[in-house]
Design a protein around this motif. Structure first.
Motif, PDB file in Angstrom:
ATOM      1  N   TYR A  52       0.866  -1.184   0.000  1.00 29.75           N
ATOM      2  CA  TYR A  52       0.000   0.000   0.000  1.00 29.75           C
ATOM      3  C   TYR A  52       0.902   1.234   0.000  1.00 29.75           C
ATOM      4  O   TYR A  52       2.039   1.179   0.472  1.00 29.75           O
ATOM      5  CB  TYR A  52      -0.911  -0.015   1.236  1.00 29.75           C
ATOM      6  N   TYR A  86      -0.021 -10.018  -0.345  1.00 29.17           N
ATOM      7  CA  TYR A  86       1.030  -9.541   0.568  1.00 29.17           C
ATOM      8  C   TYR A  86       0.937 -10.279   1.891  1.00 29.17           C
ATOM      9  O   TYR A  86      -0.118 -10.803   2.250  1.00 29.17           O
ATOM     10  CB  TYR A  86       0.892  -8.026   0.791  1.00 29.17           C
ATOM     11  N   ARG A 107      -1.974 -12.972   2.281  1.00 30.83           N
ATOM     12  CA  ARG A 107      -3.323 -12.675   1.848  1.00 30.83           C
ATOM     13  C   ARG A 107      -3.350 -12.743   0.331  1.00 30.83           C
ATOM     14  O   ARG A 107      -2.454 -12.217  -0.329  1.00 30.83           O
ATOM     15  CB  ARG A 107      -3.712 -11.241   2.247  1.00 30.83           C
ATOM     16  N   HIS A 110      -6.241  -8.522  -3.634  1.00 30.41           N
ATOM     17  CA  HIS A 110      -7.632  -8.072  -3.561  1.00 30.41           C
ATOM     18  C   HIS A 110      -7.706  -6.563  -3.703  1.00 30.41           C
ATOM     19  O   HIS A 110      -6.707  -5.863  -3.543  1.00 30.41           O
ATOM     20  CB  HIS A 110      -8.252  -8.471  -2.202  1.00 30.41           C
ATOM     21  N   HIS A 112     -10.047  -3.433  -2.006  1.00 35.47           N
ATOM     22  CA  HIS A 112     -11.015  -3.099  -0.957  1.00 35.47           C
ATOM     23  C   HIS A 112     -12.061  -2.140  -1.523  1.00 35.47           C
ATOM     24  O   HIS A 112     -11.715  -1.215  -2.264  1.00 35.47           O
ATOM     25  CB  HIS A 112     -10.322  -2.399   0.210  1.00 35.47           C
TER      26      HIS A 112
HETATM   27 FE   LIG Z   1      -5.803  -5.342   1.903  1.00 34.48          FE
END
Ligand SMILES: [Fe+2]
Length: 190
Positions: A52, A86, A107, A110, A112
């Motif tokens: 991110y 990640y 994970r 994806h 969000h």
């Molecule tokens: Fe996420």
């Protein structure tokens, strides 16, 4: 909360972000299947290397984040790049728990989505990339079959924006919002 408002069809790539291009189109329906106009849709995602913007000095502030409003057809759309999965941080109690359970920290990739409109319960969800190797072993158990998106690869044909280069990906996804009280916590959350 302060994610930049972005026009439908606009880009959430706010600094050079190498990776496969992605065009997302979403529709928001109510429980009866009626399109909902005026839903504020907040989106955020990791980069194609799984970071991110707040974790990565090479990305501009608010890169891969944006806020859209559904149009009269209940739809919103934007340009981005395909996210990558990640690992969750493992330097605290979560790491201890994962090690105790002999589980990996990954994970699956994806995007969000947060849908907000007075009269509807706030919808907060994620749409997972269908070719990710960790779909069946998400470290935080977030995946359901319905949340696996059709991230479709296109090697030819007309892209949704003239300057998108093949191979590019598309994601088309329909969200349903339930009638109820709209709540949106104001950051910083205490
Ligand atoms: Fe996420």
């Amino acid at each position: 909360m302060n994610s930049p408002k972005t026009e439908n069809g606009g880009s959430i790539i706010r600094s050079p972000t190498p990776g496969p291009e992605l065009f997302v189109s979403g529709k928001v329906l109510d429980a009866a299947g009626k399109l909902i106009e005026g839903v504020e849709v907040d989106v955020w995602q990791s980069s194609p290397i799984g970071l991110y913007e707040n974790q990565d000095d090479t990305q501009a502030d608010m890169n891969l984040r944006g806020k859209f409003t559904t149009d009269a057809q209940g739809s919103f759309r934007f340009r981005s790049v395909k996210p990558a999965g990640y690992p969750v941080p493992t330097d605290g109690p979560v790491g201890d728990m994962l090690r105790a359970q002999s589980r990996h920290p990954y994970r699956p990739a994806h995007i969000h989505f947060l849908g907000f409109k007075p009269g509807f319960k706030t919808l907060i969800t994620q749409v997972f990339v269908d070719d990710d190797q960790h779909l069946s072993s998400d470290a935080v158990f977030g995946v359901t079959r319905a949340l696996i998106g059709d991230y479709r690869r296109h090697d030819s044909g007309a892209p949704p924006a003239p300057d998108m280069k093949a191979p590019w990906y598309s994601l088309d996804y329909t969200f349903v919002m339930e009638a109820g009280e709209a709540k949106l916590p104001v950051p910083p959350i205490k």
